[in-house]
Motif scaffolding. Structure first.
Motif: not given
Ligand code: MG
Ligand code: PEP
Length: 573
Positions: A470, A338, A341, A436, A363, A460
């Motif tokens: 969260r 990924r 992030d 997400e 983000r 998410d």
């Molecule tokens: Mg996530």
């Protein structure tokens, strides 16, 4: 006299052994005035102790690179080293020694208290919690100054384990347990998301924390049972209780060894549906653990951990080495990496811009597109590593198709730059996107048209669907993976992928929850990605599942509107 104390269960399992009380160095610090002629040597004493702790931490950092220490360690080591570099701590303590002719340990503790006050005033709960790290690192230095840096007992002759009883433990202490017969630990303070708890879990050491004044009610060498699953400590148990716990401990161990036997079995349902069980990793050495449980590949490599706890971003070569290491470790199995992030709870060092709502702010992909130079560097490093195995690129937190288009333009640019440098890469490297954000789950056509695979980030997706931060304890009880709205979005995504002929995985915590495995199979999910430690337990559930039967039951369950009714139906699956 036997009695039980309740705290927070932070690391599962049962430990039985003798108490070893650890003193609280910070409480032992006295204040005295030193003679003017001793000021210089006192300053040297302070710096030598700091240097000794820095060397210890650097040694640990290196151990994570070789896999000798869990990778979770890396994040806190960087943080602790940073505190030791902070002029507010050591330099200011030196000033106190010089101006007030104070002893080094007292000067250091004064500065620590000032820093702790500053942390307490911070609103962000994650940053506020970091005050525990300041205390831990200062305690470590004070212990060196007081001449008792280690507090690990020698191995017992009777073969029984030792239970460490402390006010608090630093993650460094916890790692040291590996080479001693430490069966478990209990502390006065701490919480489930503290680094010590994380390290304990990664080392499978049962632990209970937040027991308040436990050190005052337990005597050295007293017999203890630590139930790290229920959060209970039994002091001086009678023979009947001891026998009961010995039995439970043996059962748990048997359960674990039975699970190990599943390692070589292919994950498939009773009716022959093949399932892929992949691993989530944070740093390259984690891939060794993934391979150890025969994961079918890496379903999520969270690359942001390569960028965190450091002052500068890793350059193209450093990133390339990290990605290539994972690809090579997995020897031909797919590795989904990924792209960065960051943002929300994962902040880079020196981030200057404070956002009111970081989870809704700059983000993940938004950050990367705002930093194209940095993003291009990462894309080039990924492409270069793709030459050495089966690498796939995953884009986080997509909300609209324009973000995919912009990423693909950058990817083409990265490819062109590598061609110019005559560097080889996989021309057809698959690109996928994380689902997400509810907006993505509701407009899947635009995503399946452009991408080769999808991965559902349930952590998410739940946060954004239910509007629950969260990381906020105050609303944690409302965070519900089984909310019908969440389940419908997941189901829709799996079905859209099947219709478009592209694979869909789940890589959020839900994929690693054995209680959700049957539900996800019934929804049509065939690719699960989770922490390597969860793979065998989920495999056990898959091997017992009948996908046809579950599909019919889940169809009915998805029509329910009440969260409680959904929960009941999931329990009955
Ligand atoms: Mg996530
Ligand atoms: C998720 O959101 O489910 C996910 C896997 O990503 P992260 O937990 O890293 O945000």
């Amino acid at each position: 006299m036997s009695f039980a104390v309740h705290g927070l269960a932070v690391s599962q399992g049962i430990a039985i052994g003798h108490a070893h009380l650890v003193s609280h160095a910070l409480l032992e610090v006295a204040h005295f005035t030193i003679a003017p002629r001793h000021v210089e040597s006192e300053v040297t004493r302070l710096h030598s102790a700091v240097a000794a702790v820095k060397a210890e931490l650097t040694g640990l950092k290196n151990a994570t690179l070789t896999g000798a220490a869990p990778s979770e360690v890396d994040a806190f080591v960087g943080l602790h080293l940073m505190f030791l570099e902070d002029p507010m701590l050591v330099d200011a303590a030196e000033q106190l020694i010089r101006t007030r002719r104070a002893n080094a340990e007292w000067a250091l503790v004064q500065q620590m208290e000032q820093l702790v006050d500053q942390f307490e005033a911070i609103e962000d709960p994650y940053l506020r919690e970091r005050k525990a790290d300041v205390v831990q690192i200062v305690e470590r230095v004070v212990k060196v100054l007081l001449g008792h840096p280690g507090h690990l007992p020698p191995k017992r002759k009777d073969g029984l384990g030792t239970i460490i009883v402390a006010h608090d433990l630093s993650p460094t202490d916890t790692i040291g347990f590996k080479d001693h017969a430490v069966a478990g630990f209990i502390t006065d303070v701490g919480g489930p998301t503290g680094h010590t708890a994380i390290v304990a879990r990664s080392m499978s050491i049962p632990a209970v924390v937040a027991l308040r004044h436990i050190r005052h009610v337990i005597k050295d060498d007293e017999m203890l049972i630590v139930d790290g699953t229920r959060g209970v400590v039994i002091v001086d148990p009678d023979e009947r209780v001891l026998e009961e716990y010995r039995l439970r401990k043996a059962e748990l161990e048997l359960e674990r060894s039975k699970l190990k036997r599943l390692k070589s079995m292919r994950p498939a349902t009773l009716d022959g549906e093949e399932v892929q069980l992949l691993a989530n990793i944070e740093l390259p050495p984690d891939a060794v653990q993934a391979k150890g449980v025969e994961a079918d590949g890496i379903g999520l490599f969270r690359t942001e951990f390569l960028f965190m706890s450091r002052d500068t971003w890793p350059d193209e070569d450093e990133q390339f080495e990290a990605y290539r290491t994972v690809v090579k470790t997995m020897a031909g199995r797919p590795v989904t990496v990924r792209t960065l992030d960051v943002g929300a709870d994962k902040e880079l060092e020196g981030a200057t811009q404070r956002e009111d709502n970081p989870a809704l702010g700059l983000r993940a992909i938004r950050y990367c597109l705002a930093e194209p130079k940095m993003y291009l560097t990462q894309l080039r490093a990924l492409l270069r590593a793709s030459h050495y195995g089966k690498l796939k690129i995953l884009i986080p937190m997509l909300a609209s198709s324009t973000e995919i288009d912009q990423t693909l333009v950058l990817l083409e640019k990265a490819k062109a730059q590598l061609r110019e440098r005559k560097i080889k890469f996989d021309e057809h490297v698959p690109v996928g996107g994380m689902i997400e954000v509810p907006a993505a789950a509701l407009c899947l056509g635009a995503f399946t048209k452009r991408l080769q695979f999808l991965s559902i980030g349930t952590n998410d997706l739940i946060q954004y669907t239910l509007a629950i931060d969260r990381g906020n304890e105050a609303v944690a009880h409302l965070y519900n993976p089984l909310h019908p709205a969440v389940l419908r979005l997941i189901h829709q995504t799996i079905q859209a992928g099947a219709k478009a002929g592209i694979p869909v995985s789940v890589c959020g915590e839900m994929a690693g929850d054995p209680d959700c495995a049957r539900l996800l199979i019934g929804m049509g999910l065939r690719h699960f990605s989770m922490h390597p430690a969860q793979i065998l337990e989920v495999k056990q559930e898959i091997l017992r599942a009948d996908s046809l039967d579950l599909t019919a039951k889940v169809q009915r369950l998805l029509k329910l509107e009440e969260p409680d009714k959904v929960r009941e139906a999931v329990e009955k699956l």
